[in-house]
Write an enzyme that holds these catalytic residues in place. Structure first.
Site, mmCIF file in Angstrom:
data_model
loop_
_atom_site.group_PDB
_atom_site.id
_atom_site.type_symbol
_atom_site.label_atom_id
_atom_site.label_comp_id
_atom_site.label_asym_id
_atom_site.label_seq_id
_atom_site.Cartn_x
_atom_site.Cartn_y
_atom_site.Cartn_z
ATOM 1 N N LYS A 27 0.623 14.362 1.199
ATOM 2 C CA LYS A 27 -0.748 14.626 0.736
ATOM 3 C C LYS A 27 -0.968 16.122 0.460
ATOM 4 O O LYS A 27 -1.958 16.528 -0.114
ATOM 5 C CB LYS A 27 -1.764 14.123 1.758
ATOM 6 C CG LYS A 27 -1.765 12.602 1.924
ATOM 7 C CD LYS A 27 -2.794 12.152 2.938
ATOM 8 C CE LYS A 27 -2.672 10.688 3.309
ATOM 9 N NZ LYS A 27 -3.352 9.775 2.369
ATOM 10 N N LYS A 48 -15.031 8.221 -3.421
ATOM 11 C CA LYS A 48 -16.252 8.523 -2.657
ATOM 12 C C LYS A 48 -16.832 9.859 -3.084
ATOM 13 O O LYS A 48 -18.054 10.013 -3.241
ATOM 14 C CB LYS A 48 -15.947 8.546 -1.148
ATOM 15 C CG LYS A 48 -15.559 7.187 -0.603
ATOM 16 C CD LYS A 48 -14.932 7.247 0.780
ATOM 17 C CE LYS A 48 -14.182 5.939 1.035
ATOM 18 N NZ LYS A 48 -13.264 5.989 2.177
ATOM 19 N N HIS A 88 0.801 -1.231 0.000
ATOM 20 C CA HIS A 88 0.000 0.000 0.000
ATOM 21 C C HIS A 88 0.826 1.269 0.000
ATOM 22 O O HIS A 88 0.278 2.352 0.204
ATOM 23 C CB HIS A 88 -0.918 0.051 1.225
ATOM 24 C CG HIS A 88 -1.973 -0.994 1.258
ATOM 25 N ND1 HIS A 88 -3.234 -0.794 0.757
ATOM 26 C CD2 HIS A 88 -1.957 -2.251 1.730
ATOM 27 C CE1 HIS A 88 -3.968 -1.879 0.934
ATOM 28 N NE2 HIS A 88 -3.206 -2.788 1.516
ATOM 29 N N LYS A 93 -8.548 13.991 4.915
ATOM 30 C CA LYS A 93 -7.719 12.784 4.916
ATOM 31 C C LYS A 93 -6.669 12.978 5.992
ATOM 32 O O LYS A 93 -6.572 14.068 6.578
ATOM 33 C CB LYS A 93 -7.066 12.540 3.554
ATOM 34 C CG LYS A 93 -6.416 13.775 2.912
ATOM 35 C CD LYS A 93 -5.920 13.500 1.506
ATOM 36 C CE LYS A 93 -6.963 13.681 0.445
ATOM 37 N NZ LYS A 93 -7.013 12.695 -0.572
ATOM 38 N N ARG A 94 -5.861 11.937 6.275
ATOM 39 C CA ARG A 94 -4.803 12.134 7.246
ATOM 40 C C ARG A 94 -3.922 13.306 6.813
ATOM 41 O O ARG A 94 -3.716 13.533 5.616
ATOM 42 C CB ARG A 94 -3.959 10.864 7.366
ATOM 43 C CG ARG A 94 -4.673 9.744 8.078
ATOM 44 C CD ARG A 94 -4.994 10.118 9.500
ATOM 45 N NE ARG A 94 -3.807 10.207 10.299
ATOM 46 C CZ ARG A 94 -3.463 9.340 11.245
ATOM 47 N NH1 ARG A 94 -4.243 8.309 11.535
ATOM 48 N NH2 ARG A 94 -2.347 9.488 11.949
ATOM 49 N N THR A 144 -8.739 6.571 -1.774
ATOM 50 C CA THR A 144 -10.081 6.006 -1.994
ATOM 51 C C THR A 144 -11.148 7.063 -1.769
ATOM 52 O O THR A 144 -12.263 6.932 -2.262
ATOM 53 C CB THR A 144 -10.349 4.794 -1.080
ATOM 54 O OG1 THR A 144 -9.845 5.099 0.216
ATOM 55 C CG2 THR A 144 -9.668 3.547 -1.602
HETATM 56 O O1 DL6 Z 1 -4.770 1.025 -0.296
HETATM 57 C C1 DL6 Z 1 -5.412 1.746 0.684
HETATM 58 C C2 DL6 Z 1 -4.646 3.002 1.000
HETATM 59 C C3 DL6 Z 1 -4.367 3.845 -0.228
HETATM 60 O O2 DL6 Z 1 -5.587 4.260 -0.793
HETATM 61 C C4 DL6 Z 1 -3.544 5.057 0.154
HETATM 62 O O3 DL6 Z 1 -3.177 5.749 -0.991
HETATM 63 C C5 DL6 Z 1 -2.302 4.605 0.896
HETATM 64 O O4 DL6 Z 1 -1.588 5.718 1.375
HETATM 65 C C6 DL6 Z 1 -2.651 3.700 2.052
HETATM 66 N N1 DL6 Z 1 -1.421 3.161 2.559
HETATM 67 C C7 DL6 Z 1 -1.134 3.060 3.826
HETATM 68 C C8 DL6 Z 1 0.199 2.467 4.086
HETATM 69 N N2 DL6 Z 1 0.402 2.338 5.423
HETATM 70 N N3 DL6 Z 1 1.088 1.467 5.812
HETATM 71 N N4 DL6 Z 1 1.713 0.650 6.009
HETATM 72 O O5 DL6 Z 1 -1.888 3.381 4.710
HETATM 73 O O6 DL6 Z 1 -3.434 2.601 1.594
#
Ligand code: DL6
Length: 824
Positions: free
Chosen positions: A562, A671, A363, A556-557, A667
């Site tokens: 980001k 949405k 991820h 988002k976080r 994601t």
């Molecule tokens: O795949 C789900 C999500 C992605 O949509 C985000 O872009 C990505 O930042 C996130 N990845 C994480 C990695 N953390 N760790 N280990 O959260 O995954």
């Protein structure tokens, strides 16, 4: 046939009322005359839980009987949000409950909002796991989720004087959705040493001895599918002391504190979720959590397999285990240990089973998020696993040496053990070596992992081991539940709710793009959702915003990659521009509300600085009478799943503006578009596939491409760095103290001006601002805007998590759905 499924019971609102009242009066021992929203929530939840439990038991029986291959999804995070609304909708009984609650004198929204979010995740990765569980059940796949039952989920965020303050999230006061299985426990071993011995048959074996034992206790959560009786299981492990009670002898001799120490130490394992997103910190407790959960889950899976009395060779035909990122990678050496040390299989036979069982999803490519554990720590905590990892590595490196004899450096590059001081175990490499498939989560990301972090492994194993499964979201929660009016409007045109099971049916909406009434209703729904969000903003922040303004959202976080900093610098740029505008120019400008939300990891100081800057800019801008409604800036406290359900349907534009190549997928971009909002984004993650699906005219793309990022960074460090002049004006405003103490923001500014601008904020600033001007322009033409929004919704069919699950099932798990038997 099962799309017509309606479960038994609650045929009338009275049926439901009877059950809810029974629970309020007996299970909760409350009088109906003294029944508030919370008690009503509790009674409603328990009434629905009864329904779920019947289907749940039956599903488990049928799956056991069918005895076909199952999927096990191992994830350290499941960001479930609230369960009641989802349960009511999935069993198709929300209307009945709504009427019943009205008759009892309650509004269903008030009742639903009493529920505490199950916030056992940080962000996208955990929410993806929750969407996957919904899709697995809705598509009737025999599947289990395995996770940890944290007593504290992600912290609650309070904003005090413009700063983030973290507050613990104790969410288990009343949780009707879990069942403690006191009889399902597993003893988990830590520390100790390894003893070698020879069996009666003369074989060399290892035994892990000494150390300490902690007990894992199963808590099961039913996961209902949409319009199907399939109700799968999410099993979360809680930790407790293996000895059960406290040390009575110590207690009796007055050592009160130490008498409970063992118990407390054990319970600490499942106490808190680590609040880091895309960052690993290498803490011993985190490694303990990982092993505790992997070992308990593996024990459970193996126990279930052994009941079938099959030969070990059949294990991979019965069991597919998906590793959600590297967090569950210890499951690989753990299964090898079970097979070799406990079941007595030979190494090669065991390894062949192990490597056919696991699939690994990556991820992130961010270096700070790639897990590594120090060898001394692993030696101390898991001595036998470290040996097994060394042996896996030895076999692997021998294979590499045989096949690439000329590339001597390759061994060092691909070794699971990094030769640093201290040595480190590279978990992503172990995950790749121990899995039969590795996937990224969007096309660009899957290409990038092959070209960067796993480049050598593509050479070693060939490209077929690596694949892509672009992420998706469940339309049940993210459309039907979050935006019921839009869902009903779509259903009225498509002749029913079938699209919630097959999102590609949305394409038929394009026929209505010119339909006046449809367009009007579509716009009215967006407006109503904005009114709902404006009300929430007023109640939670005191800020009044105009629902007719353009709502520009980034939730988002908070993370430098980001780029919320790019957004807030853009807002300052807009503010400075408005201040200089003539009355005529101001008239032409669409009023804007810039809405931010998201948590910063508690130790991530730069992210916290960004939150502080947003709050300070809001304080100044919102109080500026000269600007009035033309610009408002809002930071929404404590962004979580249930807030996302209010925010996503209410955006006109949302921001997905990561430095190209850094956001694996994203994601929330999906949405927002599914809810009739347009997006501004970089060519990153799933934005690229969203563009392909909805068309370039219906998205606002800007910024540098991933392939240019490295060169730009290099040029910053070694060439002449030229700061964008407009961004420089923004920095001058900040330095002047316009937004409070300039010193508070100096690191943020200096990171760009003096320290290489790693996230390319300056490089992308001009095109970002120009794109926002294009958005202003486009928004002025509401007719065209609505056409874009409707077209985009109609083309979002690809982004359902049902599509992802079918892809995983076919390309990675080789698992078939199990259609539930009809009652008869
Ligand atoms: O795949 C789900 C999500 C992605 O949509 C985000 O872009 C990505 O930042 C996130 N990845 C994480 C990695 N953390 N760790 N280990 O959260 O995954």
């Amino acid at each position: 046939a099962w799309s017509k499924y309606t479960p038994k019971g609650f045929e009338t609102p009275e049926d439901f009322e009877k059950e809810a009242i029974r629970h309020i009066e007996t299970t909760l021992a409350r009088s109906l005359y003294n029944c508030d929203d919370f008690a009503t929530y509790a009674g409603t939840a328990l009434a629905f839980r009864d329904r779920l439990v019947l289907d749940w038991n039956k599903t488990q029986q049928e799956q056991t009987l069918a005895d076909q291959k199952r999927v096990y999804y191992l994830s350290l995070e499941f960001l479930m949000g609230r369960a009641l609304d989802n349960a009511m909708l999935n069993v198709g009984q929300k209307d009945v409950a709504k009427k019943g609650l009205e008759e009892l004198g309650f509004r269903i929204e008030d009742v639903i909002s009493q529920e505490h979010d199950a916030a056992l995740g940080n962000g996208g990765l955990g929410r993806l796991a929750a969407c996957f569980l919904d899709s697995l059940a809705s598509l009737n796949y025999p599947a289990w989720g395995y996770g940890l039952r944290y007593r504290y989920g992600i912290f609650k965020q309070e904003i005090i004087d413009g700063y983030q303050v973290e507050v613990p999230d104790y969410w288990l006061d009343f949780n009707p959705w879990e069942f403690c299985r006191h009889d399902v426990t597993v003893d988990i071993h830590f520390y100790g040493h390894v003893r070698k011995y020879t069996t009666d048959e003369g074989k060399q074996r290892c035994s892990w001895e000494g150390g300490e034992i902690v007990q894992a206790v199963a808590f099961d959560v039913p996961i209902p599918g949409y319009t199907t009786p399939t109700t799968n299981n999410l099993r979360l492990w809680g930790s407790k002391a293996a000895s059960g009670e406290f040390d009575f002898q110590k207690f009796n001799s007055g050592e009160y504190e130490s008498s409970v120490a063992e118990q407390q130490r054990a319970e600490t394992i499942s106490a808190v979720l680590y609040p880091n997103d895309n960052l690993e910190r290498g803490k011993e407790l985190r490694l303990k959590q990982q092993y505790f959960w992997c070992a308990a889950s593996l024990f459970d899976i193996v126990r279930r397999f052994k009941k079938t009395n099959r030969a070990w060779g059949e294990f991979p035909n019965q069991v597919a285990i998906q590793l959600n990122d590297t967090h569950p990678t210890l499951a690989i050496p753990e299964l090898q240990r079970i097979l070799v040390d406990i079941e007595g299989l030979d190494w090669d036979e065991a390894w062949s089973i192990v490597s056919k069982t696991f699939g690994y999803t990556n991820h992130t490519v961010l270096p700070e998020a790639l897990e590594k554990w120090s060898v001394p720590l692993m030696q101390h905590l898991l001595p036998r696993h470290l040996q097994i990892i060394y042996d896996i590595n030895l076999h692997f490196l021998q294979y590499v040496e045989r096949n690439f004899p000329k590339d001597r450096d390759m061994l060092g590059r691909v070794s699971i053990i990094e030769e640093s001081n201290p040595k480190m175990v590279r978990m992503a490499y172990l995950a790749v070596i121990g899995s039969h498939k590795v996937n990224g989560v969007a096309e660009l990301h899957s290409d990038l992992i092959k070209a960067t972090i796993f480049k050598d492994f593509v050479e070693i194993y060939g490209p077929d081991k690596f694949t892509n499964v672009t992420n998706g979201i469940t339309p049940r929660r993210w459309l039907h539940q979050a935006n019921p009016r839009l869902s009903e409007l779509i259903a009225s045109k498509l002749g029913g709710h079938e699209f919630l099971k097959d999102l590609t049916l949305l394409h038929k909406l394009e026929e209505y793009v010119d339909d006046k009434e449809f367009r009007k209703e579509f716009q009215e729904i967006k407006y109503a959702n904005k009114v709902r969000l404006a009300k929430h903003i007023k109640e939670s922040t005191g800020i009044s915003v105009n629902p007719s303004a353009l709502f520009d959202v980034q939730v988002k976080r908070i993370h430098e990659y980001k780029r919320q900093q790019l957004n807030i610098f853009g807002v300052i740029h807009r503010y400075l521009a408005i201040k200089k505008m003539s009355a005529e120019e101001r008239k032409k400008l669409a009023p804007r509300v810039s809405i931010f939300g998201g948590k910063a990891a508690p130790g991530y100081w730069m992210a916290k600085t960004v939150i502080h800057l947003i709050c300070e800019v809001g304080r100044v801008v919102n109080a500026d009478k000269d600007v009035g409604d033309l610009l408002k800036v809002v930071f929404l406290e404590d962004y979580n799943v249930s807030k996302a359900e209010i925010i996503c349907p209410a955006s006109d534009i949302s921001e997905h503006i990561s430095t190209a190549g850094t956001e694996a997928s994203g994601t929330s971009n999906m949405k927002f578009v599914l809810n009739g909002g347009l997006i501004i984004g970089t060519c990153d993650g799933a934005n690229i596939e969203i563009t392909r699906e909805i068309g370039e005219n219906n998205i606002f793309l800007f910024g540098n491409l991933a392939e240019d990022v490295e060169d730009l960074r290099h040029a910053h460090l070694y060439g002449q760095y030229k700061l964008d002049p407009e961004l420089n004006s923004v920095f001058e405003a900040i330095r002047s103290g316009m937004f409070g103490d300039a010193g508070s923001f100096s690191a943020l500014v200096n990171g760009i001006v003096d320290h290489g601008d790693y996230y390319l904020v300056s490089d992308d600033f001009a095109s970002y601002c120009q794109t926002h001007e294009m958005i202003d322009e486009a928004y002025r033409n509401q007719e065209e805007w609505v056409t874009k929004a409707i077209t985009a919704v109609a083309r979002m069919g690809f982004f359902s998590s049902d599509r992802c699950i079918d892809e995983y099932a076919e390309a990675i798990w080789n698992v078939e759905p199990l259609t539930p038997k009809k009652e008869g």
